[in-house]
Design a protein around this motif. Structure first.
Motif, PDB file in Angstrom:
ATOM      1  N   MET A   1       0.858  -1.178   0.000  1.00  0.00           N
ATOM      2  CA  MET A   1       0.000   0.000   0.000  1.00  0.00           C
ATOM      3  C   MET A   1       0.893   1.227   0.000  1.00  0.00           C
ATOM      4  O   MET A   1       1.823   1.336   0.792  1.00  0.00           O
ATOM      5  N   ILE A   2       0.583   2.144  -0.887  1.00  0.00           N
ATOM      6  CA  ILE A   2       1.303   3.417  -0.966  1.00  0.00           C
ATOM      7  C   ILE A   2       0.334   4.535  -0.604  1.00  0.00           C
ATOM      8  O   ILE A   2      -0.770   4.594  -1.151  1.00  0.00           O
ATOM      9  N   ILE A   3       0.746   5.395   0.310  1.00  0.00           N
ATOM     10  CA  ILE A   3      -0.006   6.605   0.614  1.00  0.00           C
ATOM     11  C   ILE A   3       0.758   7.740  -0.050  1.00  0.00           C
ATOM     12  O   ILE A   3       1.950   7.916   0.195  1.00  0.00           O
ATOM     13  N   ARG A   4       0.076   8.482  -0.913  1.00  0.00           N
ATOM     14  CA  ARG A   4       0.747   9.555  -1.657  1.00  0.00           C
ATOM     15  C   ARG A   4      -0.188  10.744  -1.814  1.00  0.00           C
ATOM     16  O   ARG A   4      -1.392  10.647  -1.558  1.00  0.00           O
ATOM     17  N   ALA A   5       0.397  11.852  -2.270  1.00  0.00           N
ATOM     18  CA  ALA A   5      -0.394  13.061  -2.518  1.00  0.00           C
ATOM     19  C   ALA A   5      -1.370  12.814  -3.660  1.00  0.00           C
ATOM     20  O   ALA A   5      -1.046  12.148  -4.651  1.00  0.00           O
ATOM     21  N   ARG A   8      -4.734  15.706  -9.753  1.00  0.00           N
ATOM     22  CA  ARG A   8      -5.967  15.876 -10.540  1.00  0.00           C
ATOM     23  C   ARG A   8      -6.346  14.607 -11.283  1.00  0.00           C
ATOM     24  O   ARG A   8      -7.512  14.304 -11.475  1.00  0.00           O
ATOM     25  N   ALA A   9      -5.341  13.848 -11.692  1.00  0.00           N
ATOM     26  CA  ALA A   9      -5.595  12.600 -12.408  1.00  0.00           C
ATOM     27  C   ALA A   9      -6.336  11.589 -11.540  1.00  0.00           C
ATOM     28  O   ALA A   9      -6.966  10.666 -12.065  1.00  0.00           O
ATOM     29  N   ASP A  10      -6.290  11.758 -10.227  1.00  0.00           N
ATOM     30  CA  ASP A  10      -6.969  10.844  -9.304  1.00  0.00           C
ATOM     31  C   ASP A  10      -8.452  11.157  -9.133  1.00  0.00           C
ATOM     32  O   ASP A  10      -9.199  10.349  -8.565  1.00  0.00           O
ATOM     33  N   LEU A  11      -8.901  12.308  -9.584  1.00  0.00           N
ATOM     34  CA  LEU A  11     -10.252  12.765  -9.251  1.00  0.00           C
ATOM     35  C   LEU A  11     -11.375  11.881  -9.788  1.00  0.00           C
ATOM     36  O   LEU A  11     -12.418  11.757  -9.141  1.00  0.00           O
ATOM     37  N   THR A  12     -11.189  11.229 -10.902  1.00  0.00           N
ATOM     38  CA  THR A  12     -12.230  10.329 -11.404  1.00  0.00           C
ATOM     39  C   THR A  12     -12.426   9.164 -10.443  1.00  0.00           C
ATOM     40  O   THR A  12     -13.557   8.843 -10.055  1.00  0.00           O
ATOM     41  N   ALA A  13     -11.328   8.541 -10.020  1.00  0.00           N
ATOM     42  CA  ALA A  13     -11.422   7.420  -9.075  1.00  0.00           C
ATOM     43  C   ALA A  13     -11.924   7.896  -7.721  1.00  0.00           C
ATOM     44  O   ALA A  13     -12.730   7.208  -7.072  1.00  0.00           O
ATOM     45  N   GLU A  47      -2.978   0.721  -4.164  1.00  0.00           N
ATOM     46  CA  GLU A  47      -2.381  -0.610  -4.108  1.00  0.00           C
ATOM     47  C   GLU A  47      -2.548  -1.277  -5.464  1.00  0.00           C
ATOM     48  O   GLU A  47      -3.654  -1.289  -6.010  1.00  0.00           O
ATOM     49  N   ASP A  48      -1.470  -1.795  -5.983  1.00  0.00           N
ATOM     50  CA  ASP A  48      -1.478  -2.459  -7.294  1.00  0.00           C
ATOM     51  C   ASP A  48      -2.097  -1.564  -8.370  1.00  0.00           C
ATOM     52  O   ASP A  48      -2.869  -2.022  -9.212  1.00  0.00           O
ATOM     53  N   GLY A  49      -1.781  -0.268  -8.312  1.00  0.00           N
ATOM     54  CA  GLY A  49      -2.268   0.672  -9.309  1.00  0.00           C
ATOM     55  C   GLY A  49      -3.708   1.109  -9.125  1.00  0.00           C
ATOM     56  O   GLY A  49      -4.216   1.902  -9.911  1.00  0.00           O
ATOM     57  N   GLN A  50      -4.385   0.608  -8.113  1.00  0.00           N
ATOM     58  CA  GLN A  50      -5.791   0.941  -7.864  1.00  0.00           C
ATOM     59  C   GLN A  50      -5.900   1.902  -6.684  1.00  0.00           C
ATOM     60  O   GLN A  50      -5.405   1.614  -5.602  1.00  0.00           O
ATOM     61  N   LEU A  51      -6.571   3.015  -6.907  1.00  0.00           N
ATOM     62  CA  LEU A  51      -6.846   3.941  -5.824  1.00  0.00           C
ATOM     63  C   LEU A  51      -7.977   3.349  -4.996  1.00  0.00           C
ATOM     64  O   LEU A  51      -9.027   3.003  -5.533  1.00  0.00           O
TER      65      LEU A  51
END
Length: 105
Positions: A1-5, A8-13, A47-51
């Motif tokens: 698991m990665i916690i990151r900032a 904008r690209a994350d907003l859809t998920a 995790e594994d590329g999934q938000l």
């Protein structure tokens, strides 16, 4: 698991999780507004590329506030929320915040 900032690209998920996990979801515009706020700390759990979760904090040292935290319903009860909370509090502490408030309905 990665916690990151959050980006904008994350907003859809983030919007998809918001709509599934919250009874009164924030709109995409509200999520974008919070991401762009100058004193916002927005984190994602990936995790594994999934938000799979996210958290929004506001900081005004020495105080801060947890505004919003959500985890995808299929990923709940896996300590993701705990990781988002701990990581956020660590970052806030390192930026001079000694208190973090939570307002609930």
């Amino acid at each position: 698991m990665i916690i990151r900032a959050m980006t904008r690209a994350d907003l859809t998920a983030v919007t998809q999780i918001e709509e599934q996990a919250m009874s009164s979801p924030w709109t995409p515009a509200q999520l974008m507004e919070e991401l762009n706020a100058p004193n916002s700390l927005a984190l994602t759990a990936v995790e594994d590329g999934q938000l799979c979760g996210y958290a929004f904090y506001r900081a005004c040292p020495p105080e801060s506030e947890l505004l919003h935290l959500a985890v995808h319903p299929e990923r709940q009860r896996q300590q993701i929320g705990t990781m988002l909370l701990r990581h956020g509090l660590e970052l806030l502490l390192s930026s001079g915040c000694t208190d973090c408030f939570l307002e609930v309905r």
